[in-house]
Design an enzyme around this catalytic site. Structure first.
Site, PDB file in Angstrom:
ATOM      1  CG  ASP A 191      59.981  39.384  41.164  1.00 17.94           C
ATOM      2  OD1 ASP A 191      60.095  40.207  40.636  1.00 17.94           O
ATOM      3  OD2 ASP A 191      59.403  39.018  42.321  1.00 17.94           O
TER       4      ASP A 191
ATOM      5  CE  LYS B  94      57.599  42.238  42.760  1.00 20.80           C
ATOM      6  NZ  LYS B  94      58.193  41.126  43.456  1.00 20.80           N
TER       7      LYS B  94
ATOM      8  CG  HIS C  35      54.379  44.502  45.961  1.00 22.84           C
ATOM      9  ND1 HIS C  35      55.283  44.002  46.843  1.00 22.84           N
ATOM     10  CD2 HIS C  35      53.719  43.689  45.190  1.00 22.84           C
ATOM     11  CE1 HIS C  35      55.008  42.467  46.567  1.00 22.84           C
ATOM     12  NE2 HIS C  35      54.230  42.106  45.892  1.00 22.84           N
TER      13      HIS C  35
END
Ligand code: A2P
Length: 319
Positions: free
Chosen positions: A48, A81, A114
């Site tokens: 991530d 993001k 995000h």
């Protein structure tokens, strides 16, 4: 004739339930070693990332080393993001292209908004928090989240990401998307730990087939509320007691508790320590119903991260 490279977006069918979190991993060699260790030695297949973590180019180096050693792109799920300064629909494609360049990839598996708050538009390298002369963050209320979401659909359609989703969205924001007729997000990534169990949001996501993804599963002990004993998730006496009963660490019990609480959820514990990286994916055990009930009662609605910006409560629940 233009030399076009046709990229086939191959990848894992579904987002893997554990991913390596990379926020606050700012030591270059430590992060490269952590990513390589997670993928090669600890069975992780999910990383991530976010440009807001200021380390995507380092992760890109680690990924290159992995690909050079025989790991295939499609074996790893990579999320990134869109930062708040890039919400304007014209900024979304340049933003993802910038992230792809840093990560040295042709496509992402998942691209998330995000946070739902649009800041004044700035270039991807210009800084994260545009401020006015009084030091206040400049929010851009002219950018609609639905227009940003449409631009996210566009980058998916042109093959820059396989899936799109959101992060830090509350139920009202998800409802806005739902009633706009646009596709719902693939995931909603939010804070999720023993003290922030997110019952209503989990219910909403489950009901609407949005995958519930939790960040900061340990309550982000290195950055949130330092010295606040109430915020010490891993020091919770009941968690420690159950970890002794099960012969597991408090971190493992915490992660397994969160998984059992929301079947099918995704968790992204951050670590750069090989022992802890391995531990955080070694979750082949169960809590019994008494242990689950005991930990459910530890809910405190205590948010560790994400203060309201300029009076906008991104999470909409006042915590
Ligand atoms: P480290 O990177 O040195 O392992 P969160 O994911 O909630 O933001 O928490 C991340 C923090 O928790 C980091 O400080 C990380 O430190 C620490 N951490 C990660 N895994 C474990 C673990 N298994 N046990 C204890 N602390 C952990």
């Amino acid at each position: 004739m233009m030399n076009c490279k046709i990229i086939e977006m191959k990848g894992l069918e579904k987002i893997p339930c554990i991913g390596l979190g990379t926020w606050k991993s700012d030591n270059k060699q430590q992060l490269i070693d952590a990513v390589k260790y997670a993928i090669k030695e600890a069975d992780y297949v999910h990383i991530d990332c976010a440009p807001a973590y200021h380390n995507e180019s380092i992760i890109g180096e680690a990924l290159q080393e992995l690909f050079n050693s025989g790991i295939k792109r499609e074996q790893i799920w990579i999320t990134s993001k869109l930062w708040n300064t890039q919400h304007h629909p014209d900024s979304v494609e340049p933003a993802i292209r910038n992230t792809l360049a840093d990560l040295k990839l042709y496509y992402l598996d998942l691209y998330l908004i995000h946070t739902p708050t649009a800041f004044k538009t700035m270039g991807p390298k210009e800084g994260l928090f545009p401020k006015d002369e009084n030091g206040k963050i400049i929010i851009d209320r002219s950018v609609s989240i639905l227009d940003t979401w449409k631009a996210m659909q566009h980058v998916q359609e042109i093959g820059l990401t396989r899936f799109v989703g959101v992060s830090n969205f509350n139920i009202n924001m998800l409802e806005r998307i739902k009633y706009s007729g646009l596709p719902l997000p693939y995931v909603n990534q939010v804070e999720y730990h023993l003290y922030m169990q997110q019952d209503p949001l989990r219910w909403y996501c489950r009901t609407n087939n949005i995958i519930f993804e939790g960040y900061s599963p340990f309550g982000s002990p290195d950055s949130a509320r330092p010295g606040d004993e109430r915020a010490d998730v891993l020091g919770n006496s009941h968690l420690c007691q159950i970890s002794q009963e099960l012969g597991k660490t408090p971190a493992q019990v915490e992660l397994r508790f969160l998984q059992q609480l929301e079947e099918g959820c995704v968790l992204i514990p951050k670590s750069v320590n090989p022992v802890r990286i391995k531990q955080n994916i070694d979750l082949n055990f169960d809590l019994n119903s008494d242990q689950m009930e005991c930990l459910k009662k530890q809910q405190r609605c205590l948010r560790m991260l994400g203060k309201p910006h300029d009076g906008i409560d991104e999470h909409g629940d006042g915590f």
